[in-house]
Write an enzyme that holds these catalytic residues in place. Structure first.
Site, short mmCIF file in Angstrom:
data_model
loop_
_atom_site.label_atom_id
_atom_site.label_comp_id
_atom_site.label_asym_id
_atom_site.label_seq_id
_atom_site.Cartn_x
_atom_site.Cartn_y
_atom_site.Cartn_z
N GLU A 33 0.85 -1.20 0.00
CA GLU A 33 0.00 0.00 0.00
C GLU A 33 0.88 1.25 0.00
O GLU A 33 0.63 2.21 -0.74
CB GLU A 33 -0.92 -0.02 1.23
CG GLU A 33 -1.78 1.22 1.42
CD GLU A 33 -2.84 1.38 0.33
OE1 GLU A 33 -3.06 0.41 -0.43
OE2 GLU A 33 -3.42 2.48 0.25
N TYR A 34 1.92 1.22 0.82
CA TYR A 34 2.87 2.34 0.85
C TYR A 34 3.44 2.55 -0.55
O TYR A 34 3.47 3.67 -1.07
CB TYR A 34 3.98 2.05 1.86
CG TYR A 34 4.99 3.17 2.00
CD1 TYR A 34 4.86 4.12 3.00
CD2 TYR A 34 6.06 3.29 1.11
CE1 TYR A 34 5.77 5.16 3.12
CE2 TYR A 34 6.96 4.33 1.21
CZ TYR A 34 6.82 5.26 2.22
OH TYR A 34 7.72 6.29 2.33
N LYS A 113 23.25 -0.85 23.25
CA LYS A 113 24.35 -0.29 22.47
C LYS A 113 24.26 -0.90 21.08
O LYS A 113 24.57 -2.07 20.87
CB LYS A 113 25.70 -0.60 23.11
CG LYS A 113 26.86 0.07 22.38
CD LYS A 113 28.15 -0.01 23.17
CE LYS A 113 29.21 0.92 22.60
NZ LYS A 113 29.60 0.59 21.24
N ARG A 134 30.77 9.85 11.94
CA ARG A 134 31.55 10.27 13.09
C ARG A 134 32.97 10.65 12.69
O ARG A 134 33.54 11.60 13.22
CB ARG A 134 31.57 9.12 14.10
CG ARG A 134 32.42 9.35 15.30
CD ARG A 134 32.06 8.32 16.36
NE ARG A 134 32.83 8.52 17.57
CZ ARG A 134 33.93 7.85 17.86
NH1 ARG A 134 34.39 6.95 17.02
NH2 ARG A 134 34.58 8.09 18.97
N GLU A 171 22.29 6.11 15.64
CA GLU A 171 22.99 5.00 15.00
C GLU A 171 22.24 4.53 13.77
O GLU A 171 21.02 4.31 13.83
CB GLU A 171 23.09 3.85 16.03
CG GLU A 171 24.12 2.83 15.72
CD GLU A 171 25.47 3.10 16.39
OE1 GLU A 171 25.70 4.22 16.89
OE2 GLU A 171 26.30 2.18 16.37
N LYS A 288 23.56 5.96 31.05
CA LYS A 288 23.86 7.40 31.09
C LYS A 288 23.22 7.98 32.34
O LYS A 288 22.05 7.70 32.61
CB LYS A 288 23.28 8.09 29.86
CG LYS A 288 23.88 7.61 28.56
CD LYS A 288 23.09 8.07 27.35
CE LYS A 288 23.59 7.31 26.12
NZ LYS A 288 22.72 7.48 24.96
N LYS A 312 29.68 -4.08 27.97
CA LYS A 312 29.71 -4.92 26.77
C LYS A 312 29.25 -6.35 27.05
O LYS A 312 29.46 -6.89 28.14
CB LYS A 312 31.16 -4.96 26.22
CG LYS A 312 31.71 -3.60 25.89
CD LYS A 312 31.07 -2.99 24.67
CE LYS A 312 31.70 -3.48 23.41
NZ LYS A 312 32.69 -2.64 22.79
N CYS A 418 37.06 -43.88 4.26
CA CYS A 418 37.13 -45.25 3.72
C CYS A 418 37.65 -45.33 2.30
O CYS A 418 37.84 -46.41 1.77
CB CYS A 418 35.76 -45.91 3.81
SG CYS A 418 34.59 -45.28 2.58
#
Ligand code: IVH
Length: 688
Positions: A33-34, A113, A134, A171, A288, A312, A418
């Site tokens: 549909e989109y 992360k 970055r 990200e 944080k 991690k 074999c």
């Protein structure tokens, strides 16, 4: 509705669907549909170019390729995070924060992360202006054209009282499902695969041709605000995330607010458990300090904030070197290439071997001895070689140079166990040893399977004993089990008299068994317990099954086996292949000679099934490709009966060349007459 109004309506609709999909995670319309509305807007804009706005969803398809990316200087540096690898690291992080802030307990904003690429996005008065990677943290690359193709990144922000300038950090990543699709496309085109979603996302984002970026589905999650001018900033990180969501940015729904080190550890464990089920890769969680005022008090050490830390998870991927490629032979004779690796710690264990699955896979990944490879071990999944880093391949392996050690891998032509001929299975990637019961790799497994609980159920005949007995030559085939005597067993190392007697007793007990167990115990490829049961029930007698499977006419044989419910062509072919091997039939004879007995019954007494159930047929004349016996076997296997003469009770007459009086009689009685093709159609057999 004017074209202007329609274009406006379409833009709003498409933007809404985008938000529902990427931000709210609850699409209300299917992709098709989109796509339909998108094409409508596209053609409207083509007709009336003046209607095209910079924030139109159609502007996400990419534009002319660039010669190079412009450098982008970050007004606020893009810093890195310190890592915590242990609970202790984390407890110290919380203690330092508490001490520096002089408080009892600290509130944290916590989130996954993401294992993707950090980017920064600049919005002026709510309109996306530019975005960059970055880079070294101070200067990145301007990848605006590429970022515009990412549907998760809003081109215009929602709401009023938008800040004059907003810089959002987050990200870019590729979902695992999109990654798998991309690699399937690469395979189909014969192009090289991407090693992991992160590399695929990085490759897509660094394309000079944004149309290529547009063709690879990328995703985005926001995780921070670098600058906000001419607008009101929330006082906390969690407040900032909630605000970004209202502006139209996707933020992770895994984010949460927790208190103290306990809260952090609980969260770490919770996300660790979810990790294998997430639609994207993460390599840890990020904590944080929630209050921006507190963040400011804590400040930075060198290039990382004191108010945040990344905890991690054990890496799921690691680099190592391929020392050799061995070939293992399985119970069914399948040859599996296995990479012998320099030991490497990955996914929480030391890995020294990783499967390469099959030859196609080795070639697709182009893994060679000497290569540096990525090894992956996710959760409890067996370790696998993801791919080779071609830039690190030793010089000698470069194509064109004749260094056999580094040459592309090839399957051996003879079995490494074999020495029998190796055959490639039709239509499949598998290579198989044809040694069958003479191949000790298969022999040990075949014996173990034969003795296993659900097969012949010989208690005490486990892998150590089978290994030993095969190695000293006491066992070659399953039939040898029934030739064992106390004297032979007593010669075995570590075999006490008592255990020998026990083993003989359980072997003896297994002699009295069922047809179903015998069929299953033979270890016919693709014949599991339930198929064995169906076969036993349908044929009643082992000889009936052997007869049907070994009919001279292959199509008739396969049809006769496929008359068994739930048995398809692949299983039928495996059974036929097995029964055509004379050494397999010999083993069956030896089992009988060794005193193995099972009850047999007439198939007609059983709950017969098949397309001809309850039908009586008469065969007359010469059929083009079936002998009289074969036609009879075919009919019986399909549940039908064969009669010698035509009567009112006859359902069908199968007539061939030179059919005589029986055909006349059938016509007289008005009985259905079919030829060989008709018979095959009735039983569902393909012509030979
Ligand atoms: S916050 C001051 N939050 O981790 C640094 N970073 O070492 C603020 N990353 O490459 C970073 N997920 O792209 C933050 N939820 C998250 C993150 C995250 C992944 C990456 C980031 C950067 C690296 C920082």
């Amino acid at each position: 509705m004017t074209a202007t109004e329609r274009a406006q309506a379409l833009r709003e609709l498409l933007n809404r669907y985008n938000i529902e999909y990427y931000v709210l995670d609850s699409p209300t319309v299917p992709d098709a549909e989109y796509d339909k509305l998108f094409r409508e807007l596209e053609s409207l804009e083509n007709e009336h170019p003046a209607l095209r706005t910079p924030d139109s969803p159609t502007q996400r398809v990419g534009g002319r390729p660039l010669d190079a990316f412009e450098p982008a200087i970050h007004a606020v540096p893009m810093l890195s995070l310190n890592n915590a690898f242990s609970d202790d690291d984390l407890i110290s992080f919380d203690r330092r924060a508490r001490e520096a802030l002089g408080v009892e307990s600290v509130s944290y904003d916590v989130g996954p992360k993401f294992d993707g690429l950090a980017i920064t996005l600049i919005y002026r008065n709510g309109v996306f202006e530019s975005g960059a990677t970055r880079g070294d943290g101070s200067t990145g690359e301007n990848v605006t054209a590429n970022l515009k193709t990412v549907r998760a990144i809003p081109l215009r922000l929602r709401g009023d009282r938008l800040p004059a300038l907003l810089e959002v950090r987050g990200e870019v990543l590729m979902l695992r499902a999109d990654f798998d699709r991309l690699n399937a496309d690469q395979d189909a085109r014969g192009d090289k695969r991407f090693v992991n979603p992160r590399n695929a996302a990085a490759g897509a984002l660094r394309q000079l041709d944004s149309r290529i970026t547009a063709s690879r589905r990328l995703n985005f999650f926001a995780y921070g605000i670098a600058r906000c001018e001419g607008g009101e900033m929330p006082a906390t990180q969690s407040g900032a995330m909630a605000w970004l969501k209202t502006l139209g940015f996707p933020v992770s729904k895994l984010a949460a607010r927790v208190d103290g080190a306990e809260g952090l550890l609980d969260y770490y464990r919770h996300i660790g458990e979810l990790r294998p089920t997430l639609p994207f890769d993460i390599d840890g969680v990020v904590y944080k300090v929630d209050s921006f005022a507190d963040q400011e008090k804590l400040g930075f050490v060198s290039r990382a904030p004191r108010w945040a830390i990344a905890h991690k998870f054990p890496a799921e991927e690691a680099l190592t070197v391929v020392e050799g490629i061995d070939v293992q032979v399985g119970r069914t004779g399948a040859l599996t290439p296995v990479a012998r690796l320099q030991p490497v710690f990955v996914g929480g264990v030391t890995v020294t071997n990783a499967t390469l699955h099959n030859l196609d896979e080795v070639h697709r990944k182009d893994v060679r001895v000497g290569d540096t490879v990525i090894v992956r071990r996710a959760g409890d999944v067996i370790p696998e070689v993801v791919g080779a880093l071609l830039e690190r391949r030793p010089k000698e392996t470069v194509a064109g140079e004749e260094v056999p050690k580094y040459a592309p891998f090839a399957m051996p032509t003879t079995c490494p166990v074999c020495g029998s001929h190796v055959a490639r299975e039709e239509g499949a990637a598998a290579y198989r040893c044809t040694g069958g019961l003479v191949c000790s790799a298969q022999r040990k497994q075949a014996l173990l399977h034969f003795a296993s609980r659900r097969a012949m159920d010989i208690e005490g005949l486990g892998d150590k004993l089978v290994d030993q007995m095969v190695d000293v030559g006491l066992l070659r085939t399953p039939a040898d089990i029934y030739k064992l005597g106390i004297l032979k067993l007593a010669e075995l190392e570590r075999m006490a008299e008592k255990s020998a007697a026990n083993l003989l007793a359980s072997i003896d007990k297994s002699r009295n068994t069922t047809l179903q167990r015998v069929i299953y115990a033979l270890g016919i490829r693709n014949v599991g317990e339930s198929t064995a049961k169906d076969l036993a029930r349908h044929f009643g007698k082992l000889d009936g099954l052997i007869e049907a499977a070994t009919l001279a006419d292959e199509a008739a044989a396969l049809a006769a086996i496929q008359a068994v419910p739930d048995v398809g062509p692949i299983v039928a072919k495996s059974i036929r292949d097995f029964m055509l091997e004379s050494h397999n039939i010999e083993v069956i004879e030896q089992l009988r000679a060794g005193g193995v007995v099972w009850a047999e019954s007439d198939p007609s007494e059983l709950l017969a099934t098949g397309p001809l159930l309850g039908k009586t047929l008469v065969v007359t004349g010469t059929l083009p490709s079936l002998s009289r016996d074969e036609a009879k076997a075919l009919i019986e296997a399909a549940g039908g009966k064969v009669a010698g003469s035509v009567s009112k009770k006859t359902d069908y007459v199968v007539a061939g060349e030179a059919a005589g009086s029986k055909l006349d009689k059938a016509q007289e009685l008005g009985i259905a007459i079919v030829d060989e093709a008709g018979l095959r159609a009735l039983v569902g057999s393909q012509p030979a």
